[in-house]
Design a protein around this motif. Sequence first.
Motif, PDB file in Angstrom:
ATOM      1  N   PRO A  61       0.803  -1.227   0.000  1.00  0.00           N
ATOM      2  CA  PRO A  61       0.000   0.000   0.000  1.00  0.00           C
ATOM      3  C   PRO A  61       0.834   1.274   0.000  1.00  0.00           C
ATOM      4  O   PRO A  61       0.456   2.268  -0.626  1.00  0.00           O
ATOM      5  CB  PRO A  61      -0.834  -0.104   1.272  1.00  0.00           C
ATOM      6  N   SER A  62       1.979   1.269   0.651  1.00  0.00           N
ATOM      7  CA  SER A  62       2.794   2.485   0.686  1.00  0.00           C
ATOM      8  C   SER A  62       3.361   2.798  -0.698  1.00  0.00           C
ATOM      9  O   SER A  62       3.454   3.965  -1.090  1.00  0.00           O
ATOM     10  CB  SER A  62       3.918   2.370   1.717  1.00  0.00           C
ATOM     11  N   LYS A  63       3.727   1.772  -1.447  1.00  0.00           N
ATOM     12  CA  LYS A  63       4.228   1.992  -2.801  1.00  0.00           C
ATOM     13  C   LYS A  63       3.114   2.490  -3.714  1.00  0.00           C
ATOM     14  O   LYS A  63       3.341   3.352  -4.564  1.00  0.00           O
ATOM     15  CB  LYS A  63       4.840   0.718  -3.363  1.00  0.00           C
ATOM     16  N   LEU A  64       1.937   1.948  -3.543  1.00  0.00           N
ATOM     17  CA  LEU A  64       0.798   2.408  -4.333  1.00  0.00           C
ATOM     18  C   LEU A  64       0.487   3.862  -4.016  1.00  0.00           C
ATOM     19  O   LEU A  64       0.208   4.653  -4.920  1.00  0.00           O
ATOM     20  CB  LEU A  64      -0.429   1.528  -4.062  1.00  0.00           C
ATOM     21  N   GLN A  65       0.580   4.248  -2.754  1.00  0.00           N
ATOM     22  CA  GLN A  65       0.342   5.633  -2.349  1.00  0.00           C
ATOM     23  C   GLN A  65       1.377   6.550  -2.997  1.00  0.00           C
ATOM     24  O   GLN A  65       1.031   7.603  -3.535  1.00  0.00           O
ATOM     25  CB  GLN A  65       0.396   5.760  -0.826  1.00  0.00           C
ATOM     26  N   ARG A  66       2.651   6.167  -2.951  1.00  0.00           N
ATOM     27  CA  ARG A  66       3.706   6.987  -3.556  1.00  0.00           C
ATOM     28  C   ARG A  66       3.518   7.117  -5.065  1.00  0.00           C
ATOM     29  O   ARG A  66       3.703   8.190  -5.641  1.00  0.00           O
ATOM     30  CB  ARG A  66       5.082   6.413  -3.251  1.00  0.00           C
ATOM     31  N   LEU A  67       3.128   6.032  -5.715  1.00  0.00           N
ATOM     32  CA  LEU A  67       2.876   6.071  -7.149  1.00  0.00           C
ATOM     33  C   LEU A  67       1.714   7.006  -7.469  1.00  0.00           C
ATOM     34  O   LEU A  67       1.789   7.813  -8.398  1.00  0.00           O
ATOM     35  CB  LEU A  67       2.589   4.671  -7.685  1.00  0.00           C
TER      36      LEU A  67
END
Length: 79
Positions: A61-67
Amino acid sequence: MFKLLLSAYSTISIHDTASFLGMGEDEATNYVVQQGWTVDHASQMLTVKKQAIVIEHKLDPSKLQRLSEYVFHQIEMFC
């Protein structure tokens, strides 16, 4: 052992399959046929049915948020 045979062979003799699986030849043949393999009785060979390779991707989820933030920022720059 069955999974190893799946990955190692495309064809294998009924005799060798039975030896690897620790079964009689008829029992081993019946087992692998139930798994989708085919039998050539004339040559006493089995054709292995390869299993589809399933790759599981875990979503961070954190990578999706950053993307999402990056894409949003890029859109703002072009507008």
